[in-house]
Design an enzyme around this catalytic site. Structure first.
Site, PDB file in Angstrom:
ATOM      1  CB  SER A 289      -1.013  -0.013   1.254  1.00  0.00           C
ATOM      2  OG  SER A 289      -1.545   1.162   1.395  1.00  0.00           O
ATOM      3  CE  LYS A 290       1.883   3.531  -5.703  1.00  0.00           C
ATOM      4  NZ  LYS A 290       3.172   2.786  -5.686  1.00  0.00           N
TER       5      LYS A 290
ATOM      6  CE  LYS B 285     -12.252  -0.013   1.162  1.00  0.00           C
ATOM      7  NZ  LYS B 285     -12.268   0.513  -0.094  1.00  0.00           N
TER       8      LYS B 285
ATOM      9  CG  ASN C  94     -12.714   4.694   3.409  1.00  0.00           C
ATOM     10  OD1 ASN C  94     -13.465   5.289   4.043  1.00  0.00           O
ATOM     11  ND2 ASN C  94     -12.029   5.209   2.018  1.00  0.00           N
TER      12      ASN C  94
ATOM     13  CG  ASP D 108     -13.295   4.148  -0.889  1.00  0.00           C
ATOM     14  OD1 ASP D 108     -11.977   4.549  -0.651  1.00  0.00           O
ATOM     15  OD2 ASP D 108     -13.566   2.870  -0.646  1.00  0.00           O
TER      16      ASP D 108
ATOM     17  CB  ALA E 137     -14.163  -0.608  -4.399  1.00  0.00           C
TER      18      ALA E 137
ATOM     19  CG  ASN F 137     -20.774  -7.702  -9.450  1.00  0.00           C
ATOM     20  OD1 ASN F 137     -19.817  -7.477  -9.751  1.00  0.00           O
ATOM     21  ND2 ASN F 137     -21.201  -8.584  -8.410  1.00  0.00           N
ATOM     22  NE  ARG F 138     -17.030 -12.767 -10.555  1.00  0.00           N
ATOM     23  CZ  ARG F 138     -16.099 -13.177 -10.185  1.00  0.00           C
ATOM     24  NH1 ARG F 138     -14.825 -13.500 -10.977  1.00  0.00           N
ATOM     25  NH2 ARG F 138     -15.696 -13.195  -8.785  1.00  0.00           N
TER      26      ARG F 138
HETATM   27  P1  NAP Z   1     -14.374  -6.567  -3.180  1.00  0.00           P
HETATM   28  O1  NAP Z   1     -15.516  -6.381  -2.185  1.00  0.00           O
HETATM   29  O2  NAP Z   1     -13.812  -8.156  -2.923  1.00  0.00           O
HETATM   30  O3  NAP Z   1     -15.376  -6.985  -4.542  1.00  0.00           O
HETATM   31  C1  NAP Z   1     -14.603  -7.596  -5.502  1.00  0.00           C
HETATM   32  C2  NAP Z   1     -15.682  -7.445  -6.815  1.00  0.00           C
HETATM   33  O4  NAP Z   1     -14.745  -7.526  -7.953  1.00  0.00           O
HETATM   34  C3  NAP Z   1     -16.852  -7.902  -6.864  1.00  0.00           C
HETATM   35  O5  NAP Z   1     -17.892  -7.130  -7.463  1.00  0.00           O
HETATM   36  C4  NAP Z   1     -16.450  -9.036  -7.582  1.00  0.00           C
HETATM   37  O6  NAP Z   1     -17.558  -9.767  -8.578  1.00  0.00           O
HETATM   38  C5  NAP Z   1     -15.451  -8.605  -8.930  1.00  0.00           C
HETATM   39  N1  NAP Z   1     -14.666  -9.400  -9.523  1.00  0.00           N
HETATM   40  C6  NAP Z   1     -13.495  -9.970  -8.904  1.00  0.00           C
HETATM   41  N2  NAP Z   1     -12.794 -10.891 -10.043  1.00  0.00           N
HETATM   42  C7  NAP Z   1     -13.528 -10.575 -11.210  1.00  0.00           C
HETATM   43  C8  NAP Z   1     -13.606 -10.946 -12.255  1.00  0.00           C
HETATM   44  N3  NAP Z   1     -12.286 -11.931 -12.654  1.00  0.00           N
HETATM   45  N4  NAP Z   1     -14.202 -10.692 -13.249  1.00  0.00           N
HETATM   46  C9  NAP Z   1     -15.289  -9.921 -12.972  1.00  0.00           C
HETATM   47  N5  NAP Z   1     -15.612  -9.265 -11.683  1.00  0.00           N
HETATM   48  C10 NAP Z   1     -14.649  -9.654 -10.804  1.00  0.00           C
HETATM   49  O7  NAP Z   1     -13.318  -5.956  -3.505  1.00  0.00           O
HETATM   50  P2  NAP Z   1     -13.549  -4.254  -3.451  1.00  0.00           P
HETATM   51  O8  NAP Z   1     -13.100  -3.961  -1.922  1.00  0.00           O
HETATM   52  O9  NAP Z   1     -14.803  -3.796  -3.978  1.00  0.00           O
HETATM   53  O10 NAP Z   1     -12.390  -3.338  -4.157  1.00  0.00           O
HETATM   54  C11 NAP Z   1     -12.372  -3.503  -5.579  1.00  0.00           C
HETATM   55  C12 NAP Z   1     -11.022  -3.018  -6.049  1.00  0.00           C
HETATM   56  O11 NAP Z   1     -10.945  -1.556  -5.946  1.00  0.00           O
HETATM   57  C13 NAP Z   1      -9.716  -3.555  -5.353  1.00  0.00           C
HETATM   58  O12 NAP Z   1      -8.906  -3.777  -6.581  1.00  0.00           O
HETATM   59  C14 NAP Z   1      -9.338  -2.182  -4.609  1.00  0.00           C
HETATM   60  O13 NAP Z   1      -7.894  -2.112  -4.647  1.00  0.00           O
HETATM   61  C15 NAP Z   1      -9.796  -1.208  -5.681  1.00  0.00           C
HETATM   62  N6  NAP Z   1     -10.017   0.199  -4.840  1.00  0.00           N
HETATM   63  C16 NAP Z   1      -9.260   1.184  -5.194  1.00  0.00           C
HETATM   64  C17 NAP Z   1      -9.267   2.405  -4.400  1.00  0.00           C
HETATM   65  C18 NAP Z   1      -8.713   3.617  -4.848  1.00  0.00           C
HETATM   66  O14 NAP Z   1      -8.648   4.636  -4.149  1.00  0.00           O
HETATM   67  N7  NAP Z   1      -8.163   3.608  -5.913  1.00  0.00           N
HETATM   68  C19 NAP Z   1     -10.318   2.608  -3.301  1.00  0.00           C
HETATM   69  C20 NAP Z   1     -10.944   1.362  -3.064  1.00  0.00           C
HETATM   70  C21 NAP Z   1     -10.938   0.070  -3.675  1.00  0.00           C
HETATM   71  P3  NAP Z   1     -18.382 -10.800  -8.012  1.00  0.00           P
HETATM   72  O15 NAP Z   1     -19.601 -10.240  -6.792  1.00  0.00           O
HETATM   73  O16 NAP Z   1     -19.263 -11.475  -9.136  1.00  0.00           O
HETATM   74  O17 NAP Z   1     -17.483 -11.558  -7.257  1.00  0.00           O
END
Ligand code: NAP
Length: 264
Positions: A15-16, A66, A87, A101, A130, A150-151
């Site tokens: 993490s940064k 989260k 968050n 977020d 997210a 969503n998937r």
């Molecule tokens: P999460 O709660 O684990 O949710 C994952 C999501 O991704 C679900 O909707 C899942 O779909 C989908 N998914 C995973 N693998 C997939 C694939 N191969 N094909 C299609 N859909 C897929 O994770 P999260 O907390 O939401 O975080 C998601 C991403 O956002 C992370 O990579 C995180 O690093 C990033 N993020 C970035 C920031 C930023 O400040 N830039 C802030 C927050 C989060 P299903 O429901 O079908 O399993």
């Protein structure tokens, strides 16, 4: 002793956030330290309590905790309540939770990327922590259309049903006609991308990947289709600044920090 803050998640090693908060503290003259805690998947609440018992003042929460963090809060902000995901934890006598977020994404779009979401048609991919965190802020920013895909389509439909003005579906039900496409899935972390129908990405579309620090298949597909491709580094810095403001009452400048991160 400096006030203690940290990021808690699993994993957190790359993490940064510790660097970003150290920069904010230096620039604003705040006496604080900010670390990273990798909590066991079954041990989130215990890790939060241990940090609080040791005098910790606040935590940022990342994947996959989260929603669990939301459940741990005695009080939550107006923007965290519909998200059901937090968050940011403020470790007072009662734990207060917020979600920065959404404001982080909107500020990155409108401020850093100069693309105000007002009046834009937006596709949000994902229904995890997210995605949940940004729906309210995107609607509040005045998007003219918000589709959540969503998937697992049922999760997108359930998330959309919590907000008036959002629709949920699976990827196969999508038709072109979006100005902004936000990838809030974690697919990019494993070198994958959601399977979007053709023509969703093209010239005139901003493709926004929440994952940062790596070139993902979604970003590559966006560039190949002629779309404008952006990663989530700006959102990371903006959400961090809002958390910093919640904890310290001081708003740090984000542009110099983002510029230094981009320079590497
Ligand atoms: P999460 O709660 O684990 O949710 C994952 C999501 O991704 C679900 O909707 C899942 O779909 C989908 N998914 C995973 N693998 C997939 C694939 N191969 N094909 C299609 N859909 C897929 O994770 P999260 O907390 O939401 O975080 C998601 C991403 O956002 C992370 O990579 C995180 O690093 C990033 N993020 C970035 C920031 C930023 O400040 N830039 C802030 C927050 C989060 P299903 O429901 O079908 O399993």
């Amino acid at each position: 002793m400096a006030d203690r803050y940290a990021l808690i998640g699993n994993p957190v090693a790359h993490s940064k956030s510790p660097w970003i908060h150290a920069e904010f503290a230096r620039a604003t003259g705040q006496d604080l330290s900010y670390g990273a805690i990798e909590a066991p998947l079954e041990g989130f609440a215990r890790a939060v309590e241990a940090f609080r018992a040791a005098g910790g003042k606040g935590l940022n929460v990342t994947l996959p905790f989260k929603q669990e963090a939301y459940a741990l809060c005695a009080e939550v902000s107006e923007r965290a309540r519909p998200a059901r995901a937090v968050n940011t934890l403020v470790l007072r006598e009662k734990i207060f939770g917020d979600n920065t977020d959404g404001v982080g994404l909107v500020r990155d779009l409108a401020g850093n990327l100069k693309l105000d979401p007002r009046g834009k048609r937006l596709l949000l991919m994902g229904a995890g922590g997210a995605a949940q965190g940004v729906v309210g802020a995107l609607l509040g920013a005045g998007v003219s259309r918000l589709v959540i895909a969503n998937r697992t389509a049922a999760r997108a439909e359930a998330l959309a049903a919590r907000f008036s003005g959002a629709q949920g579906c699976g990827y196969d039900a999508l038709a072109p006609g979006f100005d902004i496409v936000v990838n809030a899935t974690s697919a990019g972390l494993s070198g994958a991308a959601p399977t979007l129908p053709r023509a969703i990405l093209g010239p005139g579309v901003l493709a926004y990947e929440m994952v940062y620090g790596r070139d993902t298949p979604f970003l590559a597909a966006a560039r190949a289709a002629g779309a404008r491709a952006c990663d989530g580094l700006g959102m990371l810095v903006e959400q961090a600044a809002e958390s910093f403001f919640l904890w310290r009452g001081v708003r740090p400048a984000t542009a110099p920090v983002l510029e230094r991160l981009r320079r590497g």
